[in-house]
Design an enzyme around this catalytic site. Structure first.
Site, PDB file in Angstrom:
ATOM      1  N   GLY A  74       2.468   4.729   1.556  1.00 28.46           N
ATOM      2  CA  GLY A  74       2.895   5.195   2.872  1.00 28.46           C
ATOM      3  C   GLY A  74       4.310   4.787   3.214  1.00 28.46           C
ATOM      4  O   GLY A  74       4.919   3.923   2.576  1.00 28.46           O
ATOM      5  N   GLY A  75       4.835   5.423   4.250  1.00 30.73           N
ATOM      6  CA  GLY A  75       6.212   5.197   4.664  1.00 30.73           C
ATOM      7  C   GLY A  75       6.478   3.788   5.141  1.00 30.73           C
ATOM      8  O   GLY A  75       7.535   3.216   4.875  1.00 30.73           O
ATOM      9  N   MET A  76       5.512   3.200   5.856  1.00 39.58           N
ATOM     10  CA  MET A  76       5.752   1.879   6.427  1.00 39.58           C
ATOM     11  C   MET A  76       5.822   0.784   5.358  1.00 39.58           C
ATOM     12  O   MET A  76       6.769  -0.024   5.360  1.00 39.58           O
ATOM     13  CB  MET A  76       4.688   1.566   7.479  1.00 39.58           C
ATOM     14  CG  MET A  76       5.096   0.511   8.469  1.00 39.58           C
ATOM     15  SD  MET A  76       3.981   0.455   9.869  1.00 39.58           S
ATOM     16  CE  MET A  76       4.464   1.931  10.771  1.00 39.58           C
ATOM     17  N   GLY A  84       0.820  -1.193   0.000  1.00 35.89           N
ATOM     18  CA  GLY A  84       0.000   0.000   0.000  1.00 35.89           C
ATOM     19  C   GLY A  84       0.859   1.251   0.000  1.00 35.89           C
ATOM     20  O   GLY A  84       2.090   1.201   0.005  1.00 35.89           O
ATOM     21  N   GLU A 106      -2.232  -2.963  -6.532  1.00 38.27           N
ATOM     22  CA  GLU A 106      -3.058  -1.842  -6.986  1.00 38.27           C
ATOM     23  C   GLU A 106      -2.161  -0.692  -7.434  1.00 38.27           C
ATOM     24  O   GLU A 106      -2.260  -0.192  -8.539  1.00 38.27           O
ATOM     25  CB  GLU A 106      -3.960  -1.400  -5.832  1.00 38.27           C
ATOM     26  CG  GLU A 106      -4.660  -0.074  -6.035  1.00 38.27           C
ATOM     27  CD  GLU A 106      -5.426   0.339  -4.786  1.00 38.27           C
ATOM     28  OE1 GLU A 106      -6.282  -0.444  -4.347  1.00 38.27           O
ATOM     29  OE2 GLU A 106      -5.154   1.430  -4.244  1.00 38.27           O
ATOM     30  N   GLY A 165      -8.330  -0.037  -2.410  1.00 37.08           N
ATOM     31  CA  GLY A 165      -8.482  -1.477  -2.620  1.00 37.08           C
ATOM     32  C   GLY A 165      -8.105  -2.296  -1.404  1.00 37.08           C
ATOM     33  O   GLY A 165      -7.924  -3.507  -1.519  1.00 37.08           O
TER      34      GLY A 165
END
Length: 448
Positions: A222-224, A220, A245, A343
């Site tokens: 984001g930083g993590m 997904g 996605e 998603g």
């Protein structure tokens, strides 16, 4: 007549092209890097003369000129399929609104909805020898949107990467109403959120241990998740596949580290499949004319059946908060809107259905409240009033923080609360136990 002759016939100025827009129209601005540039500038000049123009788009990478006019709320609404920071600021100004939908449903929605697409205007790569304009890293829902559009304006940008696919990755000159040659400015970049923090790295280490050789990955935004990608690139993992996605910079690092072959994939063997890509120039250069990468509509990439067909599918996504019932909010903090459904739920469901698959929700256990300066827990008794449930308590699989990863699937309410509290920050665990007890989801156990 040659394709070049048709091109010349349809070539107009941006001002002439957008003159078709009238009050009350639905105007689609495409998606992410495809958001128009020179046409946007001309529409902004006309907009003060118009009323109730309804724009659609998502994940803006720079502020559109239409946002900068005086009192935009008097002339337009921006209706976003997925919010970013620019759009969040526009919410407070009264003209930006989120359109809740599972991202995978967008192509069907466009094809079946009664809402019109009066004008579609978006950036594309230059026309090829066969008369096709490539959508760039934005296959997403674009083909379905174009099928519905009454007027299609393509704005050509030589800097748009040509992203190969197989279906629904471009539009033919015969289906275009107007061609506008843009100023070839650099396409929008999605910058990272800065270097990975110690917490990001600690969470990422927990997650990488859950990934087997030959796994198929989805990351997904984001930083993590990007920290996870960086650690995968440095790991001993091999023969990984990609079906995602969003294509992010971390995948480029993993690929260049020689970790991706896609040879274990049961579908699209050897190819990295994605619905859209947004990142730095490194990402766009990698995707450009790369036959290993497959740009595909989101109705395919995010279809639970596609995901489930891939063995050892590992889905890794962020969350804002998780409560003791196992409800995941990844879209808002209370009524403060942050992103969108995207998603995430599709991948949560599909990964669990995959043979050997794991759906992983990750988050830091705490954050510092900017208003009070105090440390607060992201794991909370119940989601705050108004918070959106992205993943229901019945669907969560693995939950990971810097304090560990727990498998929550099938646990009773008290087992689930106990497991969730075990990965909360130690300073908040006793408080959470007391709150779980008050909510009747706690059983006295040996680890209390």
């Amino acid at each position: 007549m040659s394709f070049q002759d048709i091109y010349k016939q349809k070539l107009v100025s941006a001002k002439e092209a957008v003159s078709v827009i009238k009050s009350g129209d639905w105007v689609d601005y495409g998606w992410t890097t495809g958001t128009p540039d020179v046409c946007d500038q001309e529409i902004a000049k006309r907009l003060p003369e118009l009323e109730d123009v309804k724009f659609r788009g998502g994940i803006l990478l720079k502020e559109p000129e239409i946002f900068k006019i005086d009192h935009p709320e008097k002339h337009m609404t921006w209706n976003s399929w997925h919010m970013g920071g620019i759009e969040r600021k526009a919410i407070a100004r009264g003209f930006s609104f989120y359109s809740p939908i599972r991202y995978s449903e967008l192509p069907r929605y466009y094809r079946e909805s009664k809402d019109p697409v009066d004008v579609a205007v978006f950036q594309v790569a230059p026309m090829d020898a066969h008369g096709y304009f490539n959508f760039g890293p934005n296959a997403s829902h674009m083909a379905a949107m174009c099928e519905k559009a009454k007027v299609i304006i393509v704005e050509v940008n030589e800097n748009m990467p040509r992203c190969l696919g197989g279906f629904e990755e471009g539009i033919h000159i015969k289906d275009v109403t107007h061609v506008v040659e843009g100023n070839n400015s650099p396409i929008g970049q999605l910058k990272g959120s800065g270097p990975a923090t110690e917490v990001d790295i600690a969470v990422a280490k927990q997650i990488v241990e859950l990934i087997p050789n030959g796994a198929c990955l989805q990351l997904g935004i984001g930083g993590m998740p990007n920290a996870v990608g960086s650690l995968i690139a440095q790991s001993d993992l091999k023969n990984l596949g990609i079906h995602t996605e969003m294509y992010v910079d971390a995948f480029v690092d993993i690929a260049k580290a020689g970790k991706i072959t896609g040879l274990n994939k049961s579908i699209d063997k050897g190819r990295q499949v994605y619905a859209f890509g947004a990142g730095t120039q490194k990402l766009y250069d990698y995707l450009d004319n790369n036959p290993e990468c497959m740009s595909a509509p989101v109705s395919y990439t995010n279809d639970i059946r596609s995901i489930a067909a891939l063995d050892n599918f590992i889905s890794i996504n962020n969350a804002v908060n998780v409560d003791l019932f196992g409800q995941v909010s990844a879209e808002s903090a209370g009524i403060k809107h942050i992103s969108g459904a995207g998603g995430q739920l599709d991948f949560v469901l599909g990964a669990y259905l995959s043979n050997g698959g794991k759906s992983i929700i990750c988050l830091s256990s705490t954050f510092v409240n900017k208003k009070t300066g105090k440390l607060e827990s992201r794991i909370i008794p119940t989601l705050a009033n108004g918070s959106i449930v992205t993943d229901t308590r019945a669907n969560i699989h693995y939950l990971c923080t810097e304090y560990g990863c727990v498998n929550l699937k099938g646990l009773t309410a008290w087992q689930k609360a106990e497991a969730i509290i075990s990965v909360a920050h130690p300073d908040f665990r006793q408080q959470l136990i007391d709150q779980a007890n008050a909510m009747h989801i706690w059983k006295n156990s040996n680890n209390r």
